[in-house]
Design a protein around this motif. Structure first.
Motif, mmCIF file in Angstrom:
data_model
loop_
_atom_site.group_PDB
_atom_site.id
_atom_site.type_symbol
_atom_site.label_atom_id
_atom_site.label_comp_id
_atom_site.label_asym_id
_atom_site.label_seq_id
_atom_site.Cartn_x
_atom_site.Cartn_y
_atom_site.Cartn_z
ATOM 1 N N GLY A 156 0.786 -1.226 0.000
ATOM 2 C CA GLY A 156 0.000 0.000 0.000
ATOM 3 C C GLY A 156 0.814 1.270 0.000
ATOM 4 N N ALA A 157 2.110 1.211 0.277
ATOM 5 C CA ALA A 157 2.957 2.400 0.283
ATOM 6 C C ALA A 157 3.172 2.902 -1.138
ATOM 7 N N THR A 158 3.205 4.236 -1.301
ATOM 8 C CA THR A 158 3.451 4.844 -2.602
ATOM 9 C C THR A 158 4.715 5.687 -2.543
ATOM 10 N N GLU A 159 5.592 5.523 -3.517
ATOM 11 C CA GLU A 159 6.819 6.302 -3.623
ATOM 12 C C GLU A 159 6.944 6.825 -5.041
ATOM 13 N N THR A 160 7.736 7.869 -5.221
ATOM 14 C CA THR A 160 7.946 8.431 -6.555
ATOM 15 C C THR A 160 9.399 8.240 -6.975
ATOM 16 N N PHE A 161 9.577 8.038 -8.288
ATOM 17 C CA PHE A 161 10.898 7.818 -8.865
ATOM 18 C C PHE A 161 11.002 8.600 -10.173
ATOM 19 N N ASP A 162 12.225 8.946 -10.527
ATOM 20 C CA ASP A 162 12.452 9.589 -11.822
ATOM 21 C C ASP A 162 12.403 8.586 -12.966
ATOM 22 N N LEU A 163 12.756 7.333 -12.665
ATOM 23 C CA LEU A 163 12.844 6.295 -13.690
ATOM 24 C C LEU A 163 12.503 4.954 -13.080
ATOM 25 N N VAL A 164 11.707 4.156 -13.805
ATOM 26 C CA VAL A 164 11.410 2.776 -13.399
ATOM 27 C C VAL A 164 11.932 1.844 -14.477
ATOM 28 N N VAL A 165 12.732 0.873 -14.062
ATOM 29 C CA VAL A 165 13.307 -0.110 -14.978
ATOM 30 C C VAL A 165 12.645 -1.460 -14.708
ATOM 31 N N GLY A 166 12.004 -2.018 -15.720
ATOM 32 C CA GLY A 166 11.410 -3.341 -15.605
ATOM 33 C C GLY A 166 12.423 -4.398 -15.998
ATOM 34 N N ALA A 167 13.025 -5.031 -14.994
ATOM 35 C CA ALA A 167 13.974 -6.126 -15.216
ATOM 36 C C ALA A 167 13.392 -7.387 -14.600
ATOM 37 N N ASP A 168 12.069 -7.524 -14.731
ATOM 38 C CA ASP A 168 11.342 -8.553 -13.985
ATOM 39 C C ASP A 168 10.888 -9.722 -14.847
ATOM 40 N N GLY A 169 11.634 -10.019 -15.895
ATOM 41 C CA GLY A 169 11.528 -11.290 -16.563
ATOM 42 C C GLY A 169 10.364 -11.448 -17.524
ATOM 43 N N VAL A 170 10.197 -12.684 -17.967
ATOM 44 C CA VAL A 170 9.236 -12.990 -19.017
ATOM 45 C C VAL A 170 7.805 -12.700 -18.579
ATOM 46 N N HIS A 171 7.523 -12.754 -17.270
ATOM 47 C CA HIS A 171 6.189 -12.470 -16.754
ATOM 48 C C HIS A 171 6.113 -11.055 -16.173
ATOM 49 N N SER A 172 6.817 -10.130 -16.766
ATOM 50 C CA SER A 172 7.033 -8.787 -16.238
ATOM 51 C C SER A 172 5.753 -8.060 -15.815
ATOM 52 N N THR A 173 5.730 -7.632 -14.553
ATOM 53 C CA THR A 173 4.653 -6.777 -14.052
ATOM 54 C C THR A 173 4.736 -5.391 -14.675
ATOM 55 N N VAL A 174 5.941 -4.869 -14.827
ATOM 56 C CA VAL A 174 6.111 -3.539 -15.425
ATOM 57 C C VAL A 174 5.597 -3.530 -16.862
ATOM 58 N N ARG A 175 5.932 -4.554 -17.622
ATOM 59 C CA ARG A 175 5.443 -4.625 -19.008
ATOM 60 C C ARG A 175 3.919 -4.736 -19.045
ATOM 61 N N GLU A 176 3.372 -5.522 -18.156
ATOM 62 C CA GLU A 176 1.924 -5.721 -18.097
ATOM 63 C C GLU A 176 1.195 -4.405 -17.803
ATOM 64 N N GLN A 177 1.747 -3.591 -16.904
ATOM 65 C CA GLN A 177 1.073 -2.374 -16.477
ATOM 66 C C GLN A 177 1.326 -1.175 -17.383
ATOM 67 N N CYS A 178 2.495 -1.115 -18.008
ATOM 68 C CA CYS A 178 2.902 0.118 -18.684
ATOM 69 C C CYS A 178 2.961 0.021 -20.199
ATOM 70 N N PHE A 179 2.808 -1.175 -20.769
ATOM 71 C CA PHE A 179 2.940 -1.350 -22.204
ATOM 72 C C PHE A 179 1.781 -2.206 -22.722
ATOM 73 N N THR A 180 1.365 -1.922 -23.942
ATOM 74 C CA THR A 180 0.263 -2.673 -24.549
ATOM 75 C C THR A 180 0.676 -3.405 -25.817
ATOM 76 N N ASP A 181 1.728 -2.959 -26.456
ATOM 77 C CA ASP A 181 2.109 -3.495 -27.767
ATOM 78 C C ASP A 181 3.183 -4.570 -27.637
ATOM 79 N N TRP A 182 2.822 -5.678 -27.001
ATOM 80 C CA TRP A 182 3.768 -6.786 -26.849
ATOM 81 C C TRP A 182 3.025 -8.103 -27.050
ATOM 82 N N THR A 183 3.794 -9.112 -27.477
ATOM 83 C CA THR A 183 3.198 -10.394 -27.836
ATOM 84 C C THR A 183 3.957 -11.526 -27.157
ATOM 85 N N PRO A 184 3.289 -12.279 -26.273
ATOM 86 C CA PRO A 184 3.939 -13.455 -25.686
ATOM 87 C C PRO A 184 3.742 -14.672 -26.598
ATOM 88 N N ARG A 185 4.656 -15.600 -26.509
ATOM 89 C CA ARG A 185 4.544 -16.833 -27.289
ATOM 90 C C ARG A 185 4.929 -17.999 -26.399
#
Length: 390
Positions: free
Chosen positions: A152-181
């Motif tokens: 529940g805590a919220t923090e602010t950052f200048d940059l977020v790097v999604g290095a969270d793998g094939v099941h990336s949460t960052v990709r899921e939340q911030c990008f729409t134009d991707w295709t899993p296979r």
């Protein structure tokens, strides 16, 4: 000092607050480079504790160059196999092709993922890493990114790097134009102390719709097996592993007999993203471009991604984020696309089930230089590093 040294080390540390989501190989490598620049990123990792399981991975010249630059090559060498050669065997064990690796240059390591991960952690202060948490919500704004975590805590950052793998949460939340296979291929990995003779080479053994990969590291033997399966089995699917090990033959059944450990087990996937970045969010490694593991290049790609992103952040103007992210993607996209294309081709050739097509393939590999050309492509002269005297 070379230009690349200046770009990676830098002499100033801009006050850029960076969140790295994912404490895997790519995320830790980026944190290590940022530490060299005087930055202090925050790394969040969803796992409660670091896992000891995972693939045995091949680390080629591009990845080895990163370890060398970070001063970790000798530590990796102590835990890796630095083979004399690389060979391909047919089902039953006959040698189809072999290439000798130069003794005075390190072109290839085989290393357990957990060992490489532990080595990279040595360069990242533990207080930078938060375990057992992940972003629940990521909101990119004009001047920052607001991240609400699972507690529940919220923090602010200048940059977020999604290095969270094939099941990336960052990709899921911030990008729409991707295709899993998802492939109909599954991978098992076992590492155990064994005295079974597998030689000093790394060995790829081709079976019907399957491949075994074997390398000795000290008293341990790393054993990966990938196979096409009609239906997803219940992990760890040891009975299916046994059936494919016996179908391939050579030393694989004996290696399986030598351990009662549960194998690491996973389905093979890849990911294609049309964009890896926004103005303040960027993906790297498997989150951006997961490739079929048959390439043996996934780890090397992630390490190089981290290196290049750190370079671009170091050479950007004070407070600038968007420009460095665009330059990072431009520099890395072609390499990732090349590896993806090659990996898909290699998978199609390796996991053949037709006896006729397998015989044709084996004849081509045995009587043409295709295998040698593959090794040359993986181990480029540009990024090789010197080996100690063996």
């Amino acid at each position: 000092m070379t230009g690349s040294d200046l770009r990676t080390q830098g002499t100033r540390a801009e006050e850029t607050d960076i969140l790295i989501v994912g404490g895997g190989l790519g995320g830790l490598t980026l944190a290590a480079y940022l530490a060299r620049q005087g930055r202090e990123p925050t790394v969040v990792e969803q796992a409660v504790e670091w896992r000891a399981s995972g693939y045995g991975i091949g680390l080629w010249a591009d990845g080895l160059a990163v370890l060398d630059e970070l001063g970790l090559l000798d530590a990796a060498r102590d835990r890796a196999a630095d083979p004399d050669g690389f060979e391909v065997r047919t089902s039953g064990g006959g040698v189809l092709a072999r290439t000798t690796l130069p003794a005075r240059r390190t072109l290839l390591f085989a290393i357990h993922r957990a060992d490489l991960h532990a080595i990279l952690r040595e360069r990242v202060p533990s207080e930078w890493i938060r375990m057992d948490t992940a972003p629940a919500r990521i909101e990119e704004r004009a001047n920052d990114v607001a991240v609400t975590f699972e507690d529940g805590a919220t923090e602010t950052f200048d940059l977020v790097v999604g290095a969270d793998g094939v099941h990336s949460t960052v990709r899921e939340q911030c990008f729409t134009d991707w295709t899993p296979r998802e492939y109909d291929t599954y991978v098992w990995s076992l590492w155990a102390a064994q005295d079974i003779d597998v030689g000093r080479d790394m060995v790829s053994v081709w079976g019907p719709g399957s491949e075994g990969f074997v390398a000795r590291i000290g008293d341990r033997v790393g054993f990966n097996l990938a196979a096409r399966l009609e239906e997803p089995p219940e992990p760890p699917a040891r009975e299916a592993l046994r059936a494919h090990a016996e179908a391939i033959g050579w030393q694989l059944p004996a290696l399986l007999d030598g351990t009662d450990d549960h194998p690491f087990f996973d389905r093979v996937r890849d990911v294609t993203c049309e964009r890896w970045r926004t103005d303040r969010v960027v993906l790297l490694g498997d989150a951006a471009h997961a490739v079929h593991p048959i390439s043996g290049m996934g780890a090397s790609l992630a390490l190089q991604d981290a290196r290049v992103l750190a370079q671009e952040l170091a050479t950007g103007l004070p407070g600038e984020v968007s420009g460095p992210l665009a330059r990072f993607e431009k520099r890395r996209r072609e390499d990732a696309a090349d590896v993806r294309r090659a990996a898909r081709f290699e998978a199609a050739v390796t996991f053949l089930e037709s006896d006729r097509l397998r015989r044709l393939r084996d004849a081509l590999v045995e009587h043409t230089p295709l295998f040698e050309l593959f090794v040359e492509r993986q181990a480029t002269e540009l990024n090789t590093v010197r080996s100690p005297t063996r």
